[in-house]
Structure formats: C-alpha cells, structure tokens
Design a protein around this motif. Structure first.
Motif, PDB file in Angstrom:
ATOM      1  N   GLN A 290       0.812  -1.219   0.000  1.00 50.53           N
ATOM      2  CA  GLN A 290       0.000   0.000   0.000  1.00 50.53           C
ATOM      3  C   GLN A 290       0.842   1.265   0.000  1.00 50.53           C
ATOM      4  O   GLN A 290       0.322   2.351  -0.267  1.00 50.53           O
ATOM      5  N   ALA A 291       2.113   1.139   0.297  1.00 52.24           N
ATOM      6  CA  ALA A 291       3.010   2.304   0.300  1.00 52.24           C
ATOM      7  C   ALA A 291       3.550   2.522  -1.110  1.00 52.24           C
ATOM      8  O   ALA A 291       3.190   1.823  -2.059  1.00 52.24           O
ATOM      9  N   SER A 292       4.411   3.511  -1.269  1.00 53.77           N
ATOM     10  CA  SER A 292       4.959   3.822  -2.593  1.00 53.77           C
ATOM     11  C   SER A 292       6.453   4.099  -2.491  1.00 53.77           C
ATOM     12  O   SER A 292       6.979   4.410  -1.417  1.00 53.77           O
ATOM     13  N   THR A 293       7.110   3.993  -3.622  1.00 49.21           N
ATOM     14  CA  THR A 293       8.552   4.234  -3.722  1.00 49.21           C
ATOM     15  C   THR A 293       8.800   5.332  -4.741  1.00 49.21           C
ATOM     16  O   THR A 293       8.297   5.263  -5.861  1.00 49.21           O
ATOM     17  N   LEU A 294       9.536   6.338  -4.354  1.00 51.36           N
ATOM     18  CA  LEU A 294       9.965   7.366  -5.293  1.00 51.36           C
ATOM     19  C   LEU A 294      11.279   6.907  -5.894  1.00 51.36           C
ATOM     20  O   LEU A 294      12.316   6.888  -5.227  1.00 51.36           O
ATOM     21  N   ALA A 295      11.242   6.493  -7.137  1.00 51.49           N
ATOM     22  CA  ALA A 295      12.419   5.926  -7.787  1.00 51.49           C
ATOM     23  C   ALA A 295      13.564   6.922  -7.817  1.00 51.49           C
ATOM     24  O   ALA A 295      13.396   8.054  -8.287  1.00 51.49           O
ATOM     25  N   CYS A 312       6.873   7.745  -9.274  1.00 53.25           N
ATOM     26  CA  CYS A 312       6.313   7.235  -8.024  1.00 53.25           C
ATOM     27  C   CYS A 312       5.693   5.872  -8.320  1.00 53.25           C
ATOM     28  O   CYS A 312       4.738   5.770  -9.089  1.00 53.25           O
ATOM     29  N   LEU A 313       6.251   4.832  -7.714  1.00 48.26           N
ATOM     30  CA  LEU A 313       5.874   3.461  -8.027  1.00 48.26           C
ATOM     31  C   LEU A 313       5.235   2.797  -6.812  1.00 48.26           C
ATOM     32  O   LEU A 313       5.568   3.117  -5.667  1.00 48.26           O
ATOM     33  N   PRO A 314       4.336   1.845  -7.027  1.00 51.55           N
ATOM     34  CA  PRO A 314       3.651   1.191  -5.904  1.00 51.55           C
ATOM     35  C   PRO A 314       4.558   0.207  -5.169  1.00 51.55           C
ATOM     36  O   PRO A 314       5.433  -0.424  -5.765  1.00 51.55           O
TER      37      PRO A 314
END
Length: 330
Positions: A290-295, A312-314
């Motif tokens: 449910q969080a996200s990763t800023l590549a 911004c990736l899941p």
C-alpha cells in the motif's frame, strides 16, 4: 560501461563467491561462461566451474564458431546435467541494429533489428536442445512469437524455461520517440503486441521468471547520440516496485507476480532458494504493497541509467533478510 569479468575459470568464480560471502548482503549464484573468453570455440572448465559453485552456463549474446561447436557444447553439458542459459539472437540479422524493426524505427531513421533476429536463433537453439537433451533456460525473450515458440517446446516435453526483462513488460519501442538513450537496450524494446504477448506468457507460466536484467553504465556511456550509446538499463533496485505496477494495473494477481520473482527463477536454475519452508534459508523481503517508492530517492547502483528515476511506483520494501539477518531496513 562498467567492466564485468568473464567467468570462465574456477579462480574467477571463487573470487566472486568469496567477495559475496564477505559482504553478506545477498546470495550470489554465478553463471559460468560456456566457452573460454566467450569466444564460442573451446569449452570452459564446466565441471570444475560447477564444483566451485556455478549454477548454469551460457555464452551471452556472443556467437559460436559454428552450429557444430554449439551442438557439441550442449551435448557435453547434457552429459553432466548442467543447465545452459541461452540469449537467442542471430548476430547477422541484428548487426548494426538499434531498435525494433518497424514503424517507430523507420520514422526515427534508426537501423532496425527484426523479430526474426530472435525467432531464427530461437528455432535453431530449440532444435539443438531437443537433439542434445540439455536442460535449457532462455533469457530475455522479447517477442510474442518467441514466447509462443517456448510454449510449443514445453508442450513437446522439452526441459525448457524462460525469463523476460521487467522493462519489456512495461515499455515498447514507442518510448524511443524522443531519442532518449535511456531506452536503448539490447535486445530492443518491441511492439505493444509483443509486450501484450509477453504479459500473457508470464501470466500463464510459459515464462516462469521476471528478471531485472540490470545493466548499469557510467554516465558517459549514455551521453552520446542514441546510436553511439551503450545499451542497458540500471534497474535491479526497482524490480519489485516496477513489478507491482502490473498488479496495480490488473495485469497479474499478487501471488502470481511473486512466484515469477522468486520460485520461478529458482526452479529454472534449480537453486536452493525462492521458497518459505521449515528448514529453508530465511531469505525474505518484507514490503508494504500500500506504500509507494519514489524511484531514485535512494540509489546505490554505480549506474543511474534508468528511465524510471523520478517516478512514483507502488510498493515499498521495509526489511530484507538474508539467512535470517536483517541486512536492510527502510
């Protein structure tokens, strides 16, 4: 480009494994060179390489001196039940090519690499696999037709598995429209129809593994005009978040995706990994879907040649454990 050793002697394999064990941050399973110096002529010390830890053997995109040499190499590997990794691409059909041969390449004036560069080589390799009886893994399948050929071989009972690069499931040759060298990869990005065919093959299990095909480069390698740049994407750090986009878009369910990232690759190369079980090594990634990763927010690779940086990736990795030890914590 960052240099990589040719793993064709036991000493090189031992050095790699010793350094990996000393670092302790990941399990490393080396793939040895099938021929000395990847020259496609003389066999490497395959049994000795196996004994020091090589789990499979391949020749990359380097060609064999002849089909006869390749056949003998596969027959020798089959004698010792070794797995051979293929990167099927006909060198003469691909020579000088920069992009998939089609409307996009024609519009941009880029030399094309036809689908047949893959399928012609794949047909030859599958026939030699059938004749030799060797266990084979086909890496970096890029076309829908190639995936169909793998499915047909599996239906005939051949011991064949395959993987696809993560970025091939997301991008198409249309990404090249601005001549960005970040999308210059080898084998090339292909059409939407190919991408859709690859996705279906992953979903059905014909392609049992999704790989990063991480290929980092120094900055200068991507600064020249498109045709003069080095191919490849630095992508291992974003493998899970990029894969989660397939779940987010409804293309795969989460259990299937995780199987293609873990158990599938492990089974393809017969590795003691990729599963959760009593007594198995506790190699675990804990992530929050449910969080996200800023590549690119944190980046450890020496190569930043990645077109996904800034996206911004899941999904976000919280912990990584190797043999039960926490080696990463967000």
């Amino acid at each position: 480009p960052l240099t990589r050793p040719v793993l064709d002697t036991p000493a090189v394999a031992e050095l790699i494994l010793d350094r990996a064990q000393e670092a302790g941050h990941a399990k490393v399973f080396p793939i040895g060179a099938l021929t000395k110096g990847l020259a496609g002529e003389q066999l490497s010390e395959l049994v000795a390489l196996r004994d020091v830890g090589c789990v499979a053997f391949g020749n990359g995109l380097a060609t064999f001196a002849s089909n006869r040499v390749q056949r003998r190499a596969l027959e020798y590997a089959a004698t010792f039940d070794l797995t051979v990794v293929f990167h099927s691409q006909d060198a003469s059909l691909a020579e000088g090519g920069l992009a998939h041969e089609g409307p996009t390449a024609s519009f941009l004036g880029l030399a094309g690499i036809p689908e047949t560069a893959e399928t012609v080589a794949l047909a030859r390799d599958l026939l030699l696999v059938e004749q030799s009886g060797v266990r084979a893994h086909f890496s970096q399948i890029t076309s829908a037709r190639g995936a169909e050929m793998i499915a047909q071989a599996q239906a005939r009972g051949l011991p064949v598995t395959a993987d696809v690069a993560m970025y091939q499931l997301i991008l198409t040759d249309e990404a090249l429209i601005d001549f960005s060298s970040l999308y210059h990869v080898q084998p090339p990005l292909r059409t939407r129809a190919d991408r859709d065919g690859l996705r279906e093959a992953v979903k059905s299990g014909v392609i049992s593994a999704i790989a990063s095909h991480h290929q980092p480069h120094e900055p200068d390698a991507k600064l020249a005009p498109f045709g003069a740049t080095e191919p490849g994407i630095s992508s291992v750090e974003l493998l899970l978040p990029l894969a989660m986009t397939l779940v987010q878009d409804g293309l795969l369910d989460l259990p299937t995706l995780l199987a293609r990232l873990t158990a599938g690759p492990a089974r393809s190369l017969r590795l003691p990994a990729g599963r959760l079980a009593v007594g198995a090594p506790a190699d675990v990634v804990l992530f929050d879907p449910q969080a996200s990763t800023l590549a690119g927010e944190t980046w450890n690779s020496k190569g930043d040649n990645c077109p996904f940086i800034g996206h911004c990736l899941p999904g976000k990795v919280r912990y990584t454990l190797v043999d039960g030890r926490v080696i990463f914590q967000a």
